[in-house]
Design a protein around this motif. Structure first.
Motif, short mmCIF file in Angstrom:
data_model
loop_
_atom_site.label_atom_id
_atom_site.label_comp_id
_atom_site.label_asym_id
_atom_site.label_seq_id
_atom_site.Cartn_x
_atom_site.Cartn_y
_atom_site.Cartn_z
N ALA A 195 43.62 38.18 40.31
CA ALA A 195 42.95 39.37 39.80
C ALA A 195 41.71 38.98 38.99
O ALA A 195 40.65 39.61 39.10
CB ALA A 195 43.91 40.19 38.94
N THR A 224 42.39 41.55 52.74
CA THR A 224 41.47 40.72 51.96
C THR A 224 42.17 39.66 51.11
O THR A 224 41.55 38.67 50.73
CB THR A 224 40.62 41.60 51.04
OG1 THR A 224 41.48 42.40 50.21
CG2 THR A 224 39.71 42.52 51.85
N ILE A 225 43.45 39.87 50.82
CA ILE A 225 44.10 38.96 49.88
C ILE A 225 44.23 37.55 50.44
O ILE A 225 44.16 36.57 49.69
CB ILE A 225 45.49 39.52 49.47
CG1 ILE A 225 45.99 38.84 48.19
CG2 ILE A 225 46.49 39.37 50.58
CD1 ILE A 225 45.27 39.24 46.96
N SER A 285 37.16 39.47 54.65
CA SER A 285 37.99 40.37 55.45
C SER A 285 38.49 39.61 56.66
O SER A 285 37.71 39.07 57.43
CB SER A 285 37.18 41.59 55.89
OG SER A 285 37.91 42.38 56.80
N LEU A 315 34.02 39.56 49.58
CA LEU A 315 35.42 39.58 49.97
C LEU A 315 35.54 39.09 51.42
O LEU A 315 34.76 39.49 52.29
CB LEU A 315 35.97 41.01 49.88
CG LEU A 315 36.37 41.50 48.50
CD1 LEU A 315 36.79 42.95 48.58
CD2 LEU A 315 37.51 40.67 47.93
N LEU A 324 39.07 37.88 41.33
CA LEU A 324 38.53 39.00 42.09
C LEU A 324 37.44 39.73 41.32
O LEU A 324 36.47 40.23 41.91
CB LEU A 324 39.66 39.96 42.45
CG LEU A 324 39.34 41.12 43.38
CD1 LEU A 324 38.84 40.60 44.72
CD2 LEU A 324 40.58 41.98 43.59
N LEU A 351 44.17 45.75 51.06
CA LEU A 351 44.62 44.66 50.18
C LEU A 351 45.23 43.54 51.02
O LEU A 351 44.93 42.35 50.80
CB LEU A 351 45.65 45.21 49.19
CG LEU A 351 46.19 44.23 48.15
CD1 LEU A 351 45.07 43.73 47.24
CD2 LEU A 351 47.29 44.88 47.32
N TRP A 391 44.52 51.72 51.07
CA TRP A 391 44.26 50.62 50.13
C TRP A 391 45.25 49.48 50.35
O TRP A 391 44.90 48.30 50.22
CB TRP A 391 44.35 51.13 48.69
CG TRP A 391 43.09 51.76 48.20
CD1 TRP A 391 42.88 53.06 47.91
CD2 TRP A 391 41.83 51.09 47.95
NE1 TRP A 391 41.58 53.27 47.50
CE2 TRP A 391 40.92 52.09 47.51
CE3 TRP A 391 41.38 49.79 48.06
CZ2 TRP A 391 39.59 51.79 47.19
CZ3 TRP A 391 40.06 49.49 47.73
CH2 TRP A 391 39.19 50.48 47.30
N GLY A 392 46.49 49.84 50.68
CA GLY A 392 47.48 48.80 50.95
C GLY A 392 47.08 47.94 52.13
O GLY A 392 47.20 46.70 52.09
#
Length: 462
Positions: A314, A271-272, A325, A323, A317, A268, A264-265
């Protein structure tokens, strides 16, 4: 570019619960793997454990040992790779370091016995017999068709790169010191027997490889012998070591590994950046300058401001449908194996069948080898950058460089305006669809879209 998936150097497994061993008795008939689909392949690989049970109880949690008494499966496993394969493979031009490592564990440390340059079978066999050296063969799926077939299906199943290493160890020897890896590992015992010891992780779900001192290990949580046809799984971070018992024939096993940098890290981080890019277009606060000299001093004074930006992201989102990528999807499809085929593979590079027209019915083919992703227009580098839809595929990837680290790789695919995203999703989500029903403004756009996909061998006309 992602790191090469580095299968565990020795196989071990461990777990937070007492030793878990599943004894699988042979069932009548040839019990080889089921290649009908990616899910059926994985189900047959871990049989008789059910997939649901595996992911609930073992995946990323604790080791699983499946011991089988199945001559048919043992014979099939042996066909994946065996010691006698090395003679013919050496004649294809293998090199120390790149293709083969020769090593031995001495006093808890790895001693590399590689020569320089090209691998010659007679020298390799001499080091194996006389120096009791382990032969580590990197990414054998490049040469062995059945491993290609297995790993290609597993890459479809996991949606992550799947690498492999073969370890061939003579009797009374150990190739690698105790260590842990940064990948999920499946060990298939191919020839002979191997003695395994697994220990509790010092770093759960580790993100890097590390050797562990023998003095710090303590008692193993699992200790067992793997025989041909047996399977062992353990999560990344599991400390392990393995040796071939004295007085027995050599041992050969293959480590099949996946899920490196797939957390997940990682997602994240991937995508962030796209989310920040989109938000900065609309929110002037994200475009305002940071305080003077902020990059020159250590300060925590901006933490509150950054927290506010993160809350804004957030909230945004929550309502985001697409999203952006930046790397993970593209890297996966660029570096994975091409579809398994028998023959020259022309069906992957040369479109066949009827040309698509407005009145055609079309459907996606090789769907498991194609990704659809939204990203910024990479041909623009200014504030006017627009979203584009990218279709990447692995049909023309090179099997001979799969998982080989720094080898240059080229992405294959198409780019469309963002206005085409709904039409592309129609094709992706339908078993078959009429071209004229695509959600595009003009008939010309509809025909051009399917013609582009057909030219890349991504759709067929029914």
């Amino acid at each position: 570019m992602p790191k090469k998936v580095k299968p565990p150097e020795n196989g071990k497994e461990e777990g937070p619960v007492p030793r878990k061993q599943v004894k699988v008795e042979a069932v009548g008939g040839a019990s080889t793997l089921n290649f009908d689909s990616p899910s059926s392949l994985f189900e047959s690989l871990i049989s008789p454990i059910k997939t649901e049970t595996f992911f609930k109880e073992f995946w990323e949690k604790k080791p699983l040992l499946i011991q089988r008494d199945d001559p048919a499966l043992a014979t099939y496993y042996q066909s994946l790779f065996k010691l006698t394969d090395l003679k013919s493979l050496c004649s294809q031009g293998l090199y120390y370091g790149r293709d083969v490592n020769v090593c031995r564990c001495v006093n808890g440390k790895k001693k590399v016995l590689n020569k320089d340059g090209k691998v010659h079978f007679l020298q390799l066999r001499k080091d194996f017999d006389q120096k009791k050296a382990t032969i580590q063969f990197h990414q054998p799926q490049r040469f062995k068709d059945e491993l290609w077939r297995v790993q290609e299906k597993l890459e479809c199943y996991f949606g992550s790169l799947v690498g492999s290493n073969v370890y061939i160890t003579p009797a009374g020897s150990q190739g690698l010191p105790p260590h842990y890896d940064d990948v999920e590992v499946f060990i298939l015992q191919l020839e002979g027997e191997k003695h395994w010891r697994l220990y509790p992780p010092t770093v759960a779900l580790a993100r890097e490889y590390s050797v562990e001192s023998e003095a710090r290990l303590g008692a193993p949580t699992h200790e067992f012998i793997l025989k041909p046809g047996d399977l062992l799984y353990f999560p990344r971070g599991t400390i392990h070591q393995a040796d071939t018992p004295p007085g027995l024939a050599h041992s050969a096993h293959v480590t099949i590994s996946t899920y490196q940098n797939n957390s997940w890290g990682d997602f994240l981080l991937d995508t962030i950046s796209g989310l920040v890019f989109d938000t900065a277009k609309e929110d002037v606060e994200f475009r305002s300058g940071i305080p003077l000299q902020l990059l020159m001093v250590e300060t925590s004074a901006v933490a509150t401001r950054l927290s506010g930006f993160l809350r804004t992201l957030a909230e945004r989102l929550e309502g985001t449908k697409e999203l952006l990528s930046s790397d993970m999807k593209k890297d996966f499809v660029t570096h994975r194996l091409p579809p398994y085929y028998v023959g020259d593979g022309t069906e992957l590079s040369t479109p066949g069948g009827k040309l698509p027209r407005l009145d055609s019915i079309v459907r996606l083919q090789f769907k498991e080898h194609i990704i659809l992703t939204v990203g910024p227009d990479q041909s623009q580098f200014d504030e006017a950058q627009e979203k584009m839809v990218y279709v990447y595929h692995s049909l023309r990837n090179r099997r001979d460089t799969h998982m080989m680290g720094n080898v240059e790789t080229e992405s294959h695919g198409l780019r469309f305006p963002f206005s085409h995203v709904d039409a592309l999703k129609q094709i992706w989500n339908s078993s078959a669809i009429s071209v004229k029903n695509l959600k595009l403004t003009t008939d010309e756009e509809k025909e051009n879209l399917v013609l582009s996909l057909w030219t890349e061998c991504l759709i067929e006309v029914l």
